[in-house]
Design a protein around this motif. Structure first.
Motif, short mmCIF file in Angstrom:
data_model
loop_
_atom_site.label_atom_id
_atom_site.label_comp_id
_atom_site.label_asym_id
_atom_site.label_seq_id
_atom_site.Cartn_x
_atom_site.Cartn_y
_atom_site.Cartn_z
N ASP A 44 -70.58 33.72 -67.31
CA ASP A 44 -70.72 34.42 -68.59
C ASP A 44 -70.81 35.91 -68.33
O ASP A 44 -71.09 36.34 -67.20
CB ASP A 44 -71.95 33.92 -69.35
CG ASP A 44 -73.26 34.33 -68.69
OD1 ASP A 44 -73.67 35.49 -68.85
OD2 ASP A 44 -73.87 33.47 -68.01
N THR A 45 -70.56 36.70 -69.37
CA THR A 45 -70.61 38.15 -69.22
C THR A 45 -71.81 38.77 -69.93
O THR A 45 -71.85 39.97 -70.19
CB THR A 45 -69.31 38.80 -69.74
OG1 THR A 45 -69.18 38.52 -71.14
CG2 THR A 45 -68.10 38.26 -68.99
N GLY A 46 -72.81 37.90 -70.25
CA GLY A 46 -74.09 38.41 -70.73
C GLY A 46 -74.11 38.84 -72.18
O GLY A 46 -73.35 38.36 -73.02
N ASP A 47 -74.97 39.78 -72.45
CA ASP A 47 -75.22 40.31 -73.79
C ASP A 47 -73.95 40.95 -74.34
O ASP A 47 -73.32 41.77 -73.66
CB ASP A 47 -76.34 41.35 -73.69
CG ASP A 47 -76.85 41.81 -75.05
OD1 ASP A 47 -76.08 41.78 -76.04
OD2 ASP A 47 -78.02 42.21 -75.13
N PRO A 48 -73.56 40.60 -75.59
CA PRO A 48 -72.36 41.23 -76.18
C PRO A 48 -72.43 42.75 -76.22
O PRO A 48 -71.38 43.41 -76.30
CB PRO A 48 -72.33 40.65 -77.59
CG PRO A 48 -73.07 39.36 -77.50
CD PRO A 48 -74.15 39.57 -76.47
N PRO B 41 -73.86 47.24 -63.37
CA PRO B 41 -72.96 46.62 -64.34
C PRO B 41 -71.57 46.38 -63.77
O PRO B 41 -70.86 45.50 -64.20
CB PRO B 41 -72.93 47.62 -65.47
CG PRO B 41 -73.19 48.95 -64.81
CD PRO B 41 -74.16 48.64 -63.71
N THR C 77 -73.36 44.65 -73.78
CA THR C 77 -72.99 45.24 -72.49
C THR C 77 -71.48 45.48 -72.46
O THR C 77 -70.75 45.02 -73.33
CB THR C 77 -73.42 44.35 -71.31
OG1 THR C 77 -72.77 43.08 -71.43
CG2 THR C 77 -74.93 44.13 -71.33
N GLU D 97 -76.55 41.40 -68.04
CA GLU D 97 -75.13 41.46 -67.67
C GLU D 97 -74.58 40.06 -67.39
O GLU D 97 -73.38 39.83 -67.48
CB GLU D 97 -74.95 42.34 -66.43
CG GLU D 97 -75.39 43.78 -66.60
CD GLU D 97 -74.39 44.62 -67.37
OE1 GLU D 97 -73.26 44.16 -67.57
OE2 GLU D 97 -74.75 45.75 -67.77
N ILE D 98 -75.47 39.16 -67.02
CA ILE D 98 -75.11 37.76 -66.79
C ILE D 98 -76.36 36.93 -67.06
O ILE D 98 -77.46 37.31 -66.65
CB ILE D 98 -74.57 37.54 -65.36
CG1 ILE D 98 -74.13 36.08 -65.18
CG2 ILE D 98 -75.56 37.97 -64.30
CD1 ILE D 98 -73.36 35.84 -63.88
N GLU E 106 -68.74 44.39 -71.01
CA GLU E 106 -67.77 43.31 -71.19
C GLU E 106 -68.44 42.05 -71.69
O GLU E 106 -67.95 40.93 -71.48
CB GLU E 106 -67.05 43.04 -69.86
CG GLU E 106 -66.24 44.23 -69.36
CD GLU E 106 -65.64 43.97 -67.98
OE1 GLU E 106 -65.99 42.96 -67.37
OE2 GLU E 106 -64.81 44.79 -67.55
N GLY E 107 -69.58 42.22 -72.33
CA GLY E 107 -70.43 41.09 -72.67
C GLY E 107 -69.91 40.22 -73.79
O GLY E 107 -68.90 40.51 -74.45
N ASN F 124 -72.34 34.24 -77.63
CA ASN F 124 -73.47 35.09 -77.99
C ASN F 124 -74.82 34.56 -77.53
O ASN F 124 -75.86 35.00 -78.02
CB ASN F 124 -73.50 35.28 -79.51
CG ASN F 124 -72.24 35.99 -80.00
OD1 ASN F 124 -71.78 36.95 -79.37
ND2 ASN F 124 -71.69 35.52 -81.11
#
Length: 853
Positions: free
Chosen positions: A263-267, A151, A269, A246-247, A271-272, A238
């Motif tokens: 992108d920072t992936g799943d909210p 991560p 995570t 994570e991305i 920093e998602g 989202n």
């Protein structure tokens, strides 16, 4: 936590970052024990660059070492389960042809150095990254290995430290700043910390942004500077909710706008649920000296995260919104956005290797996440073996001259490199604009009057050609092509090719003041040089001779290339401007390790050199010397050194040639340089630029350049520079050298290639200036020798005398065939080349009759 130790074999300062943790891991892997790691804050770090880094990796460098360290690091992270190899795009916008060309150049470098990048269309880029406006770009480069450390690299650092502690070979102490280095007789002896003093045999500085402060404790400086790097966040985003990712999409670099996006992936995570957009300032870069960094309790976020005003990046951000409109649709997360500090350096490379002031003190500073594990391995191997498997001259801290470690110099050069981190593409011949005029020849003003076209090397201003000679372009118009392509012509002056032709027709003088010179004296000076040099230096019969020779490393590969002047009471090592400082430090360390009583002195600025070459060199020089007959061939044989007198000044004349013509190197005190230059010029002899010497005629004569054609991945036999006999005296690398000599054939040989047809698909004649991969035209695969070494051009230049583009490249044994047709790519376009010579094989005067005339 265990009590703080009194002694360790190794202390790592800055254990909490990805570099310090990687060094610890790799030292243990190489068998080191009793290691103590300290950090000024948490472990893993909560204040360093690792704590906030974007953590993505691309393998798109234009040099072999960096491509290797990045690819190694990607694999290392992946094996740990901490890498998402999701791929990465680099786009070229419509109208930005320079960026499009740079992407193609990166494909050449990728083939050469073993990465997997390739060009794709705008439509293919849109397919991989649907948020992209396809009509905004003309094409893209795809790096399938690019990805994200997940991560966080901060997490990886923690895992590495935990694993190392479990082996019992590392003890880690957070919140333990280094306060002072303990030294004795030029060696590191320990570190004074907030927990007490610990003695140590070795100390490795991996303190990142604070590295210069630790170096200051050793009485030296590192040529690096922390610089602001805006990171902005937009959301909520989202699309990848409930995926655990994570991305979710490939990385996107828009380097023509000095920006990237991911992108920072799943909210859910850490920093998602956001879009991260990062930028590198192209002007008004914001650097900060480490002494001005805030402490943890003074900073809003952390000492390495400084406040950001969105207005400062609004212009490039608006351009980013044109390319990826999603940024305009999402909300700006002001509280999460910041200026993250990372490190830039004076020449683009990190500071690694042993201290110049203290034995046993090592540095690994200014290394980014994408290279952390790879560079950590190199440091560990270097400390263990005294060498690395890949040539490391470009990162060796010993490569710098003392003036390059001046604070003003560091600030000026770092400001220039910081402004070019992403954009514009940096030309391989690109000169610095900052910190110029530091070293000038004694006849610099004369060169100004001649309209010198100056570049810089080792601080020396070197004219590559003179505007005063422009009339020669008419004389040689049919042999000196006009370079229609701007990149091929950039930082090149056509007059230099005409100067070369005139030199071969008559005679010319060349300013060689850039030579790095070192005097080695003392009771053991001959013993030191005999150990270091592959050629014979010792013996009374060698006094008064100039000896071209090499230093080999412990594996018998080529470490250095230079000439030794054997004098009655000393040796003078005449070296290249860029290689000299590193060889100077190596000699000092070797003398110390072997207990030899020598004095080693940098005398570079005390002397100057003028080359005089051409079929009329002897006759011209006779006009100004006190004893003209002394220059006759029977009185002054080739490769001899004799004292002559010019304008009342004593000059050491060395009858040698690096340009394939009759002539001499004239070595003399700097203070006498102007008088001798003027006396020579009064004969009517023309002054020619160094381009002929350094590049065009060098390649026509099949002459090798240290740190390009000569490196520690290849031996003297492969470079075809070995002596007919191996000297009896022992020397560094001799055992391996003899082993290589006994081979039936070498795995590779340095060969000369020529390009007969240099016209590209647009009908433009090309004159390559970049490194190019060498491929088999039947398979289109890059050649790889039996030891896994890839073939690429190590030097390239147009030779006006032979009228062709010439290249040097190591080829596998099976391809070392005169006339063999191979392929290179230049800006991702194939060109046929032919093997014209195997080993040392001059295209001009192949029997070397002219220099001996």
């Amino acid at each position: 936590m265990s009590s703080f130790p009194k002694h360790a074999n190794v202390v790592i300062v800055g254990l909490g970052g990805i570099v310090g943790a990687s060094v610890a891991h790799h030292l243990i892997e190489r068998g080191w024990t009793d290691i103590v790691g300290i950090d000024k804050s948490g472990i893993p770090t909560d204040v360093g660059s690792t704590a906030h880094a974007s953590d993505f990796c691309y393998a798109t460098a234009h040099d072999e070492l960096t491509c290797w360290t990045t690819m190694y690091s990607m694999d290392f992270y992946e094996k740990m389960g901490n890498y998402s190899r999701i791929g990465g795009l680099e786009v070229a916008r419509v109208g930005d042809d320079a960026r499009m060309a740079e992407l193609r150049r990166r494909c050449d470098s990728g083939r050469a150095f073993g990465t997997n990048v390739k060009m794709i269309s705008a439509a293919e880029a849109k397919e991989k990254f649907p948020l992209l406006e396809e009509d905004q770009i003309q094409g893209a480069m795809w790096d399938p290995d690019a990805g994200l450390v997940i991560p966080r690299s901060q997490t990886v650092a923690g895992k590495l430290v935990d694993a190392a502690e479990k082996t019992g070979k590392l003890k880690a102490f957070a919140n333990t700043p280094a306060l002072e280095l303990i030294t004795e007789d030029g060696r590191i002896k320990g570190v004074k910390t907030s927990r007490g003093t610990i003695t140590a045999d070795y100390v490795v500085v991996c303190a990142g942004l604070w590295g210069r402060l630790i170096a200051e404790m050793a009485g030296e400086d590192l040529p690096v500077m922390p610089v602001d790097h805006p990171l902005t966040f937009f959301g909520p985003y989202n699309e990848f909710a409930d995926t655990g990712l994570e991305i979710g999409r490939p990385l996107l670099r828009d380097q023509g706008n000095s920006a990237y996006m991911r992108d920072t992936g799943d909210p859910k995570t850490a920093e998602g649920g956001q879009m991260e957009w990062g930028y590198y300032y192209e002007k008004d870069v914001r650097m900060v000296h480490p002494r001005e960094l805030l402490e943890k309790d003074q900073a809003r976020l952390s000492p390495s995260q400084r406040d950001l005003e969105l207005e400062d990046v609004i212009e490039p951000l608006e351009r980013a919104m044109e390319l990826t409109p999603i940024l305009a649709e999402l909300g700006y997360n002001e509280s999460h956005s910041f200026n993250g500090l990372l490190q830039t350096t004076t020449d683009g490379g990190p500071s690694m290797g042993e201290s110049r002031k203290l034995r046993g003190l090592w540095y690994a500073v200014a290394i980014w996440v994408k290279d952390g594990p790879g560079m950590g391995k190199l440091v560990a191997d270097w400390m263990t073996d005294g060498r690395t498997h890949i040539d490391h001259h470009s990162v060796d801290y010993a490569r710098f001259n003392e003036f390059q470690l001046n604070e003003d110099y560091i600030s000026g050069r770092c400001a220039e490199t910081a402004a070019k981190i992403y954009n514009p593409p940096v030309h391989p011949r690109e000169p610095f604009a900052n910190a110029r005029g530091i070293r000038r020849s004694p006849f610099y003003e004369r060169e100004i009057e001649l309209g010198g076209h100056f570049m810089e090397l080792g601080g020396w201003e070197r004219a590559h050609g003179y505007e005063a000679n422009a009339h020669l372009l008419e004389k040689y118009a049919d042999q000196v092509p006009v370079r229609e392509n701007e990149w091929d012509n950039r930082h090149f002056w056509r007059v230099s090719n005409a100067e070369q032709l005139e030199m071969s027709a008559d005679c010319g003088i060349i300013n060689l003041s850039h030579f790095h010179m070192t005097d080695i004296s003392g009771p053991d000076h001959v013993a030191l040089m005999e150990w270091l040099c592959a050629a014979k230096v010792g013996g009374d019969n060698m006094v008064g001779k100039g000896i071209y020779t090499h230093m080999l490393d412990e594996e018998g590969n080529v470490r250095a290339d230079f000439t030794v002047f054997r004098m009655a009471d000393r040796c003078r090592l005449v070296n290249g401007a860029d290689a000299g400082p590193r060889d100077l430090e190596y000699m000092k360390r070797t003398a110390q390790d072997r207990g030899l009583d020598v004095t080693i002195t940098d005398v570079t600025e005390a002397y100057t050199t003028i080359g005089i070459w051409g079929p009329n060199a002897r006759d011209t020089l006779k006009k100004v010397v006190a004893d003209p007959d002394g220059l006759d061939h029977e009185n002054f044989p080739f490769a001899a050194i004799k004292q002559i007198e010019i304008a009342g000044k004593s000059v050491s004349a060395f009858r040698i040639s690096y340009v394939g013509e009759q002539g001499w190197e004239l070595h003399l005190p700097y203070a006498d340089g102007l008088a001798v230059w003027d006396a020579l010029r009064e004969t009517g002899v023309m002054a020619f630029g160094v381009e002929t010497y350094a590049n065009s005629r060098r390649l026509e004569k099949s002459l090798r350049l240290q740190n390009a054609d000569l490196q520690t991945r290849y031996n003297l036999y492969e470079a075809d520079l070995s002596r007919p006999k191996v000297k009896e005296a022992d020397f560094c690398g001799k055992e391996k050298h003899l082993e290589y000599r006994a081979r039936e054939h070498q795995p590779a040989m340095l060969c000369t290639l020529v390009m007969h047809d240099n016209v590209d698909s647009q009908g433009v004649a090309r004159y390559p200036v970049n490194t190019m991969p060498v491929m088999d035209p039947e398979t289109n695969e890059v050649l790889v020798d039996a030891l896994g070494r890839r073939s690429y051009t190590s030097s390239q230049a147009f030779g006006p005398t032979v009228g062709k583009n010439i290249m040097l490249a190591y080829l596998p044994h099976d391809y070392c065939q005169i006339g063999r047709k191979l392929r290179v790519t230049y800006f991702d376009e194939p060109f046929e080349v032919e093997v014209a010579g195997i080993g040392y094989a001059p295209l001009y005067d192949p029997e070397n009759l002219k220099p001996r005339s």
